[in-house]
Enzyme design. Structure first.
Site, mmCIF file in Angstrom:
data_model
loop_
_atom_site.group_PDB
_atom_site.id
_atom_site.type_symbol
_atom_site.label_atom_id
_atom_site.label_comp_id
_atom_site.label_asym_id
_atom_site.label_seq_id
_atom_site.Cartn_x
_atom_site.Cartn_y
_atom_site.Cartn_z
ATOM 1 N N SER A 295 0.865 -1.171 0.000
ATOM 2 C CA SER A 295 0.000 0.000 0.000
ATOM 3 C C SER A 295 0.901 1.218 0.000
ATOM 4 O O SER A 295 2.091 1.124 0.311
ATOM 5 C CB SER A 295 -0.857 -0.004 1.273
ATOM 6 N N TYR B 41 -1.521 -0.797 10.419
ATOM 7 C CA TYR B 41 -1.603 -1.095 8.984
ATOM 8 C C TYR B 41 -0.292 -0.722 8.299
ATOM 9 O O TYR B 41 0.259 -1.498 7.507
ATOM 10 C CB TYR B 41 -2.782 -0.321 8.384
#
Length: 148
Positions: free
Chosen positions: A20, A33
């Site tokens: 990401s 995350y």
């Protein structure tokens, strides 16, 4: 799982890992995350260097916002105790995610192109450039004489 099989076959190949943008730049509200996505980027960078001599390419996909059902699925997959939690406990505040939304087929096109070119990084949004420039500038500034 795939690297040993590709090595055993001896015919080259390519591995694509999905991280990401949060694997390249830390983001507010996304600490855990980010930590997992930074790990995917680091692993991919290492594998890229380790497997290149054997003709195996490695790329890491670092998208921003892609038009998928990830948010709905994230809510659906939460433990029962979190399903009715207030939004501020389970997601970044509205508007905190910057950047446009792109379609999944455009991400797929960029992945195929990256495999063909043996690119290490696969980026999806032009907005990423400025985020990455700011991060690089902060790192570079740490080498100024007054810092040392």
């Amino acid at each position: 799982v795939f690297a040993p099989r590709l090595l055993a076959q001896g015919a080259g190949g390519h591995i694509v890992n999905t991280a990401s943008m949060a694997g390249l730049v830390g983001m507010q509200w996304l600490g855990l995350y980010c930590a997992s996505k930074f790990a995917v980027v680091g692993l991919s960078e290492s594998l890229h260097r380790e497997l290149q001599p054997q003709g195996i390419g490695v790329s890491v996909l670092c998208p921003m916002i892609v038009n998928t059902a990830i948010n709905e699925n994230t809510v659906r997959m939460r433990p029962e105790t979190m399903r009715n939690a207030t939004p501020d406990l389970v997601a970044p505040p509205a508007g905190s995610m910057k950047g446009g939304v792109i379609e999944a087929d455009e991400v797929g096109r960029r992945v195929v192109r990256a495999i063909e070119r043996d690119d290490l990084y696969i980026l999806t949004h032009r907005e990423q450039r400025e985020f990455l420039r700011r991060r690089a500038a902060k790192l570079d500034a740490m080498f100024e004489e007054d810092v040392w």
